[in-house]
Design a protein around this motif. Structure first.
Motif, PDB file in Angstrom:
ATOM      1  N   ASP A  93       0.832  -1.207   0.000  1.00 55.40           N
ATOM      2  CA  ASP A  93       0.000   0.000   0.000  1.00 55.40           C
ATOM      3  C   ASP A  93       0.869   1.260   0.000  1.00 55.40           C
ATOM      4  OD1 ASP A  93      -2.583   1.393   0.190  1.00 55.40           O
ATOM      5  OD2 ASP A  93      -1.846   1.981   2.169  1.00 55.40           O
ATOM      6  N   ARG A 120      -7.436  -1.273   3.051  1.00 55.37           N
ATOM      7  CA  ARG A 120      -7.472  -1.167   4.510  1.00 55.37           C
ATOM      8  C   ARG A 120      -7.902   0.228   4.980  1.00 55.37           C
ATOM      9  NH1 ARG A 120      -2.246  -3.077   7.238  1.00 55.37           N
ATOM     10  NH2 ARG A 120      -3.273  -5.041   6.882  1.00 55.37           N
ATOM     11  N   TYR A 121      -7.460   1.262   4.295  1.00 58.99           N
ATOM     12  CA  TYR A 121      -7.711   2.625   4.758  1.00 58.99           C
ATOM     13  C   TYR A 121      -8.740   3.323   3.878  1.00 58.99           C
ATOM     14  CZ  TYR A 121      -3.396   1.546   7.160  1.00 58.99           C
ATOM     15  OH  TYR A 121      -2.444   0.931   7.915  1.00 58.99           O
ATOM     16  N   ASP A 122      -9.732   3.926   4.514  1.00 58.69           N
ATOM     17  CA  ASP A 122     -10.764   4.650   3.774  1.00 58.69           C
ATOM     18  C   ASP A 122     -10.312   6.036   3.345  1.00 58.69           C
ATOM     19  OD1 ASP A 122     -12.585   2.557   4.047  1.00 58.69           O
ATOM     20  OD2 ASP A 122     -13.347   3.338   5.951  1.00 58.69           O
ATOM     21  N   TYR A 123      -9.395   6.630   4.091  1.00 58.19           N
ATOM     22  CA  TYR A 123      -8.975   8.004   3.836  1.00 58.19           C
ATOM     23  C   TYR A 123      -7.460   8.111   3.800  1.00 58.19           C
ATOM     24  CZ  TYR A 123     -13.769   8.915   5.227  1.00 58.19           C
ATOM     25  OH  TYR A 123     -15.124   8.887   5.317  1.00 58.19           O
ATOM     26  N   ARG A 124      -6.990   9.111   3.092  1.00 64.09           N
ATOM     27  CA  ARG A 124      -5.561   9.438   3.045  1.00 64.09           C
ATOM     28  C   ARG A 124      -5.400  10.832   3.625  1.00 64.09           C
ATOM     29  NH1 ARG A 124      -3.116   4.678   2.081  1.00 64.09           N
ATOM     30  NH2 ARG A 124      -4.313   3.550   0.528  1.00 64.09           N
ATOM     31  N   TYR A 125      -4.284  11.064   4.276  1.00 59.65           N
ATOM     32  CA  TYR A 125      -4.081  12.349   4.943  1.00 59.65           C
ATOM     33  C   TYR A 125      -3.096  13.262   4.237  1.00 59.65           C
ATOM     34  CZ  TYR A 125      -6.860  10.335   8.579  1.00 59.65           C
ATOM     35  OH  TYR A 125      -7.896   9.763   9.249  1.00 59.65           O
TER      36      TYR A 125
END
Length: 141
Positions: A93, A120-125
């Motif tokens: 990822d 795995r992750y819904d959002y990115r920062y």
């Protein structure tokens, strides 16, 4: 190593990757392999002719390949960027975010596990080479 895992729609490069030194001596190749510690910036004048750049990860804890990927993508490389070597599912990822779109790990990884890892992750920062829109930009424009 079996067939590489690819996240691209184009045909895989058929030419074997040559070493960076061989490429710089005879720059007609379309596939190059960067070993850990080699300077990816040496390829920048030749990016338009390259279809594949393999970046080797000799050990999973060696992060230099991430920097090479970012350098090449930010310089405009649009071909396949393949991570080879000691690539673990936990890294895929993060490697995708840096611009890798092909993987050829020493040990095979179950595609179901890879798919779960990538979702795995819904959002990115933060913005990255993968083009995902950071959550703060979604919320605040």
């Amino acid at each position: 190593m079996g067939d590489p895992l690819r996240f691209r729609d184009d045909d895989p490069a058929q030419e074997p990757a040559v070493t960076l030194d061989a490429f710089l001596d005879q720059p007609e190749a379309t596939a190059v392999r960067l070993e850990a510690g080699e300077d990816a910036r040496a390829l920048i004048p030749h990016l338009a002719q390259l279809a594949l750049i393999e970046i080797d990860f000799p050990r999973f804890r060696d992060g230099r390949g991430y920097s090479s990927a970012r350098i090449l993508r930010e310089a405009g490389f649009a071909g396949e960027l393949r991570a080879t070597g000691d690539v673990l599912v936990d890294q895929i990822d993060h490697m995708r975010r840096c611009g890798f779109d092909g993987f050829a790990p020493y040990a095979p990884i179950d595609p179901v596990v890879i798919e779960a890892s990538l979702n795995r992750y819904d959002y990115r920062y933060q913005p990255a080479a993968d083009g995902a829109v950071p959550v703060w930009k979604l919320r605040h424009g």
